[in-house]
Design a protein around this motif. Structure first.
Motif, PDB file in Angstrom:
ATOM      1  N   LYS A  82       0.682  -1.168   0.135  1.00 14.98           N
ATOM      2  CA  LYS A  82      -0.105   0.043  -0.008  1.00 14.98           C
ATOM      3  C   LYS A  82       0.917   1.267   0.035  1.00 14.98           C
ATOM      4  CE  LYS A  82      -4.053  -1.801   0.824  1.00 14.98           C
ATOM      5  NZ  LYS A  82      -5.474  -1.504  -0.057  1.00 14.98           N
ATOM      6  N   LEU A  83       1.892   1.245   0.595  1.00 17.50           N
ATOM      7  CA  LEU A  83       2.844   2.427   0.695  1.00 17.50           C
ATOM      8  C   LEU A  83       3.415   2.896  -0.655  1.00 17.50           C
ATOM      9  CD1 LEU A  83       4.309   1.783   4.356  1.00 17.50           C
ATOM     10  CD2 LEU A  83       2.917   3.410   3.624  1.00 17.50           C
ATOM     11  N   PRO A  84       3.554   4.076  -1.118  1.00 20.25           N
ATOM     12  CA  PRO A  84       4.145   4.542  -2.283  1.00 20.25           C
ATOM     13  C   PRO A  84       5.676   4.691  -2.453  1.00 20.25           C
ATOM     14  CG  PRO A  84       3.041   6.278  -1.264  1.00 20.25           C
ATOM     15  CD  PRO A  84       2.948   5.148  -0.302  1.00 20.25           C
ATOM     16  N   TYR A  85       6.328   4.885  -1.243  1.00 15.80           N
ATOM     17  CA  TYR A  85       7.923   5.409  -1.244  1.00 15.80           C
ATOM     18  C   TYR A  85       8.424   3.879  -0.973  1.00 15.80           C
ATOM     19  CZ  TYR A  85      11.981   7.911  -0.097  1.00 15.80           C
ATOM     20  OH  TYR A  85      13.115   8.510  -0.077  1.00 15.80           O
ATOM     21  N   GLU A  86       9.735   4.072  -0.800  1.00 15.02           N
ATOM     22  CA  GLU A  86      10.688   3.078  -0.386  1.00 15.02           C
ATOM     23  C   GLU A  86      10.260   2.685   0.956  1.00 15.02           C
ATOM     24  OE1 GLU A  86      15.417   2.080   0.368  1.00 15.02           O
ATOM     25  OE2 GLU A  86      14.736   3.916  -0.800  1.00 15.02           O
ATOM     26  N   SER A  87      10.064   1.129   1.155  1.00 11.99           N
ATOM     27  CA  SER A  87       9.509   0.712   2.339  1.00 11.99           C
ATOM     28  C   SER A  87      10.511  -0.553   2.815  1.00 11.99           C
ATOM     29  CB  SER A  87       8.162   0.193   2.402  1.00 11.99           C
ATOM     30  OG  SER A  87       7.351   1.355   1.892  1.00 11.99           O
ATOM     31  N   ILE A  88      10.196  -0.922   4.142  1.00 14.92           N
ATOM     32  CA  ILE A  88      10.542  -2.228   4.511  1.00 14.92           C
ATOM     33  C   ILE A  88       9.429  -2.894   5.115  1.00 14.92           C
ATOM     34  CG2 ILE A  88      12.994  -1.542   5.264  1.00 14.92           C
ATOM     35  CD1 ILE A  88      12.156  -1.382   8.177  1.00 14.92           C
ATOM     36  N   LYS A  89       9.460  -4.324   5.065  1.00 21.99           N
ATOM     37  CA  LYS A  89       8.236  -5.178   5.125  1.00 21.99           C
ATOM     38  C   LYS A  89       8.504  -6.358   5.988  1.00 21.99           C
ATOM     39  CE  LYS A  89       6.398  -8.529   2.447  1.00 21.99           C
ATOM     40  NZ  LYS A  89       6.072  -9.193   1.270  1.00 21.99           N
ATOM     41  N   ALA A  90       7.724  -6.727   6.675  1.00 15.57           N
ATOM     42  CA  ALA A  90       7.821  -7.949   7.749  1.00 15.57           C
ATOM     43  C   ALA A  90       6.552  -9.015   7.632  1.00 15.57           C
ATOM     44  CB  ALA A  90       8.322  -7.699   9.040  1.00 15.57           C
ATOM     45  N   ASP A  91       6.730 -10.252   7.708  1.00 15.68           N
ATOM     46  CA  ASP A  91       5.588 -11.050   7.605  1.00 15.68           C
ATOM     47  C   ASP A  91       5.125 -11.425   8.953  1.00 15.68           C
ATOM     48  OD1 ASP A  91       5.464 -11.402   4.697  1.00 15.68           O
ATOM     49  OD2 ASP A  91       7.149 -12.724   5.003  1.00 15.68           O
ATOM     50  N   TYR A  92       4.054 -11.980   9.190  1.00 11.19           N
ATOM     51  CA  TYR A  92       3.610 -12.117  10.706  1.00 11.19           C
ATOM     52  C   TYR A  92       2.352 -13.145  10.391  1.00 11.19           C
ATOM     53  CZ  TYR A  92       0.012  -8.465  10.585  1.00 11.19           C
ATOM     54  OH  TYR A  92      -1.137  -7.370  10.164  1.00 11.19           O
ATOM     55  N   LYS A  98      -2.564 -14.772   8.491  1.00  7.20           N
ATOM     56  CA  LYS A  98      -1.156 -14.275   8.382  1.00  7.20           C
ATOM     57  C   LYS A  98      -1.484 -13.040   7.420  1.00  7.20           C
ATOM     58  CE  LYS A  98       0.670 -17.480   5.116  1.00  7.20           C
ATOM     59  NZ  LYS A  98       1.629 -18.327   4.933  1.00  7.20           N
ATOM     60  N   ASP A  99      -0.258 -12.120   7.609  1.00  4.40           N
ATOM     61  CA  ASP A  99      -0.446 -10.952   6.718  1.00  4.40           C
ATOM     62  C   ASP A  99       0.963 -10.227   6.867  1.00  4.40           C
ATOM     63  OD1 ASP A  99      -1.493  -8.806   5.544  1.00  4.40           O
ATOM     64  OD2 ASP A  99      -3.305  -8.850   6.686  1.00  4.40           O
ATOM     65  N   ALA A 100       1.218  -9.289   6.118  1.00  7.15           N
ATOM     66  CA  ALA A 100       2.587  -8.534   6.143  1.00  7.15           C
ATOM     67  C   ALA A 100       2.449  -7.066   6.450  1.00  7.15           C
ATOM     68  CB  ALA A 100       3.300  -8.780   4.745  1.00  7.15           C
ATOM     69  N   LEU A 101       3.275  -6.265   7.068  1.00  9.13           N
ATOM     70  CA  LEU A 101       3.158  -4.828   7.408  1.00  9.13           C
ATOM     71  C   LEU A 101       4.492  -4.161   6.957  1.00  9.13           C
ATOM     72  CD1 LEU A 101       1.874  -4.901  11.171  1.00  9.13           C
ATOM     73  CD2 LEU A 101       0.786  -4.251   9.265  1.00  9.13           C
ATOM     74  N   ALA A 102       4.229  -3.134   6.426  1.00  6.61           N
ATOM     75  CA  ALA A 102       5.317  -2.362   5.991  1.00  6.61           C
ATOM     76  C   ALA A 102       5.288  -0.739   6.488  1.00  6.61           C
ATOM     77  CB  ALA A 102       5.298  -2.192   4.323  1.00  6.61           C
ATOM     78  N   VAL A 103       6.445  -0.174   6.321  1.00  4.11           N
ATOM     79  CA  VAL A 103       6.660   1.115   6.854  1.00  4.11           C
ATOM     80  C   VAL A 103       7.576   1.991   5.905  1.00  4.11           C
ATOM     81  CG1 VAL A 103       8.477   0.621   8.690  1.00  4.11           C
ATOM     82  CG2 VAL A 103       6.982   2.689   8.919  1.00  4.11           C
ATOM     83  N   LEU A 120      -6.081  -3.567  19.987  1.00  7.94           N
ATOM     84  CA  LEU A 120      -6.324  -4.480  20.485  1.00  7.94           C
ATOM     85  C   LEU A 120      -4.876  -5.422  20.541  1.00  7.94           C
ATOM     86  CD1 LEU A 120      -9.472  -7.127  20.434  1.00  7.94           C
ATOM     87  CD2 LEU A 120      -7.127  -7.909  19.786  1.00  7.94           C
ATOM     88  N   LEU A 121      -4.674  -5.955  21.540  1.00  8.95           N
ATOM     89  CA  LEU A 121      -3.608  -7.095  21.586  1.00  8.95           C
ATOM     90  C   LEU A 121      -4.062  -8.571  21.932  1.00  8.95           C
ATOM     91  CD1 LEU A 121      -0.365  -7.406  22.198  1.00  8.95           C
ATOM     92  CD2 LEU A 121      -0.735  -7.029  24.693  1.00  8.95           C
ATOM     93  N   ALA A 122      -3.753  -9.333  20.946  1.00 10.15           N
ATOM     94  CA  ALA A 122      -4.275 -10.674  20.820  1.00 10.15           C
ATOM     95  C   ALA A 122      -2.916 -11.476  21.026  1.00 10.15           C
ATOM     96  CB  ALA A 122      -4.933 -11.067  19.846  1.00 10.15           C
ATOM     97  N   THR A 123      -2.514 -12.311  19.928  1.00  6.42           N
ATOM     98  CA  THR A 123      -1.152 -12.963  20.142  1.00  6.42           C
ATOM     99  C   THR A 123       0.084 -12.061  20.364  1.00  6.42           C
ATOM    100  OG1 THR A 123      -0.904 -13.108  18.012  1.00  6.42           O
ATOM    101  CG2 THR A 123      -2.217 -14.452  18.663  1.00  6.42           C
ATOM    102  N   GLY A 124      -0.029 -10.882  20.041  1.00  5.58           N
ATOM    103  CA  GLY A 124       1.161  -9.937  19.880  1.00  5.58           C
ATOM    104  C   GLY A 124       1.846  -9.958  18.765  1.00  5.58           C
ATOM    105  N   GLY A 125       1.343 -10.894  17.505  1.00  9.02           N
ATOM    106  CA  GLY A 125       2.044 -10.838  16.288  1.00  9.02           C
ATOM    107  C   GLY A 125       2.202  -9.596  15.835  1.00  9.02           C
ATOM    108  N   THR A 126       1.167  -8.908  15.680  1.00  8.97           N
ATOM    109  CA  THR A 126       1.070  -7.547  15.073  1.00  8.97           C
ATOM    110  C   THR A 126       2.020  -6.524  15.562  1.00  8.97           C
ATOM    111  OG1 THR A 126      -1.285  -7.883  14.446  1.00  8.97           O
ATOM    112  CG2 THR A 126      -0.356  -5.465  14.380  1.00  8.97           C
ATOM    113  N   LEU A 153      -4.268 -15.047  25.678  1.00  6.52           N
ATOM    114  CA  LEU A 153      -3.252 -15.209  24.527  1.00  6.52           C
ATOM    115  C   LEU A 153      -2.140 -14.710  24.757  1.00  6.52           C
ATOM    116  CD1 LEU A 153      -5.923 -14.253  21.485  1.00  6.52           C
ATOM    117  CD2 LEU A 153      -4.954 -16.569  22.345  1.00  6.52           C
ATOM    118  N   ASP A 154      -1.859 -13.964  25.872  1.00  6.61           N
ATOM    119  CA  ASP A 154      -0.352 -13.734  26.444  1.00  6.61           C
ATOM    120  C   ASP A 154       0.507 -12.706  25.443  1.00  6.61           C
ATOM    121  OD1 ASP A 154       1.426 -13.286  28.240  1.00  6.61           O
ATOM    122  OD2 ASP A 154       2.664 -15.353  27.741  1.00  6.61           O
ATOM    123  N   GLY A 155      -0.205 -12.180  24.748  1.00  6.70           N
ATOM    124  CA  GLY A 155       0.664 -11.204  23.732  1.00  6.70           C
ATOM    125  C   GLY A 155       1.766 -10.226  24.367  1.00  6.70           C
TER     126      GLY A 155
END
Ligand SMILES: O=P(O)(O)OC[C@H]1O[C@H](OP(=O)(O)OP(=O)(O)O)[C@H](O)[C@@H]1O
Ligand SMILES: Nc1ncnc2[nH]cnc12
Length: 170
Positions: A82-92, A98-103, A120-126, A153-155
């Motif tokens: 989704k991000l237009p500029y140079e980004s770093i990414k991580a899967d989780y 499952k999904d991936a986040l970027a900044v 919300l804090l669930a498993t803590g993966g996010t 879930l002890d996130g």
């Protein structure tokens, strides 16, 4: 304020066995939404946050008003692609998938004090993935603030020594 009364719990959404905590019933109540953000702002001040980071999408409805209240910046941590500029990414992994986040690579300054905000804090993966991205950019995560924490879930165990604030616990 008893914020829990504003949360609607939906059984078996989005999958059988998941009890989904619906925050829309809190968001639509102006005084309750405002009071929740105010309470998280006290925590943000205590940890001397210099910028707020929030993961898409529900992290935006907590993080953005919090940054506005604090008069500090907001960094969106977006779903991958989704991000237009140079980004770093991580899967989780999530409680239900499952999904991936970027900044963006220039979103955080080295040494900047970052508070992560989410609904919300669930498993803590996010949150774990968000921490990883921020630290990769040289940011210092000084706290994590949530409306809701699913204690079973002890996130929290993913957060190490990082101070955590949650307004509602299950
Ligand atoms: O602690 P975890 O197990 O990682 O789960 C918590 C995350 O799950 C939800 O987001 P979701 O990925 O469903 O996306 P949304 O905000 O776009 O609905 C929620 O908003 C948190 O970000
Ligand atoms: N049980 C749950 N309710 C709402 N959002 C969630 N994100 C992860 N688990 C959730």
């Amino acid at each position: 304020m008893d914020f829990k009364q504003y949360i609607r719990v939906i059984p078996d959404f989005p999958q059988p066995g998941i009890r989904f905590k619906d925050i829309t019933t809190l968001l639509k109540d102006g005084p309750a939404y405002h009071a929740a953000i105010q309470e998280l702002a006290v925590f943000a001040q205590e940890v001397e946050a210099e910028v707020i980071a929030g993961p898409e999408a529900r992290g935006f409805v907590v993080g953005a008003p919090l940054s506005y209240e604090m008069k500090i910046g907001f960094v969106p941590i977006r779903k991958s692609g989704k991000l237009p500029y140079e980004s770093i990414k991580a899967d989780y992994n999530l409680e239900y998938g499952k999904d991936a986040l970027a900044v963006h690579v220039d979103a955080i300054q080295p040494g900047q004090r970052v508070l992560i905000a989410d609904d919300l804090l669930a498993t803590g993966g996010t949150i774990e993935t968000t921490i990883q991205l921020i630290e990769q950019l040289g940011g210092k995560v000084v706290g994590a603030a949530f409306l809701i924490e699913l204690g079973y879930l002890d996130g929290r165990s993913k957060l190490g020594n990082i101070p955590v604030k949650s307004l509602i616990q299950y």
